[in-house]
Design a protein around this motif. Sequence first.
Motif, short mmCIF file in Angstrom:
data_model
loop_
_atom_site.label_atom_id
_atom_site.label_comp_id
_atom_site.label_asym_id
_atom_site.label_seq_id
_atom_site.Cartn_x
_atom_site.Cartn_y
_atom_site.Cartn_z
N ARG A 2 0.50 -15.35 -13.47
CA ARG A 2 0.81 -13.76 -12.59
C ARG A 2 0.05 -12.67 -12.52
N GLU A 6 -1.36 -10.54 -9.33
CA GLU A 6 -2.14 -9.26 -9.05
C GLU A 6 -2.63 -8.83 -9.55
N LEU A 294 5.61 -9.33 -5.83
CA LEU A 294 4.25 -9.53 -6.18
C LEU A 294 4.07 -8.22 -5.68
#
Length: 297
Positions: A2, A6, A294
């Motif tokens: 993740r 990002e 996100l």
Amino acid sequence: MRALLELVRAPAALSVPGDTMAGAAAAGRRPAPGLALASVLMYWSGMALNDWSDRETDAVERPERPIPSGRVRPGAALGLAAALTGAGLATAALSGGRRGLTVAGLLAGAVWAYDLGLKRTAAGPASMAACRVLDVLLGAGEQARAAVPAALAIGAHTYGISVLGRAEVAGAERGTAERALMASAAAAGLAAAACVRDRAASCAHDQAGSCARDRAAARAGAGVLIAGYLAFTLPVQAGLRTRPEPENVRQAVRLGILGLIPLQAAAIAGGGRFATAGALLCSLPLGKWLSSRLATS
């Protein structure tokens, strides 16, 4: 994983393949998936390099980002940026030959120049716009001149996003919102000019009546998409004149990035490739959903 998603602003990459598709449509060529992949890799490299370059500033202004939060090491981010750049150049060379490699090389140079210094100068928004212009020309191949109006339209929109991006921390001044609005209006005008371009050369072997109908259909479809682009981007930008808070600016930037998709689709439809334009538009709701899950700004 993740944190890496990002770092490279993964959902925002949905706004990238349309650049090379628009360039190909303007040049009368079929889109090359390899060139679209190369442009995505370049985009991701630029995002990783951006956060590496801004790591000290982000430690104060945006400590939640992957590098200042400790989820990604600075060296890993820089290494990822270099690796993605190399992969993008190799992919462009395999798909576009020497010319593809040349344009991709110029694009890589523009991306690194922006992230390593130009973005902190008055030339920042223009240099970011130049990156998108080169990305469109990458898809045009040998017929780059035919793709210049579409490239400038996408570049103008990118200029407006970059102007807003500078106000994500402190908030927007009234003049900031006005510049973004003018950039969007210029993008729409340039896209319309690109679509009005006579497509007689691509219809040289058709009957005159059929060619005229094709041109009329392409212009009508592009006009609808340009109107949709304006409806998608202008309201949120205009709202910054009365609500210029940083969170609203960040939202405008996120939507502005996704707003490239209907603009690219308009350029593609103007080239007579309606199926490609429709397929690209299908990525817009997906991009909005992913960006809500996100952060991409």
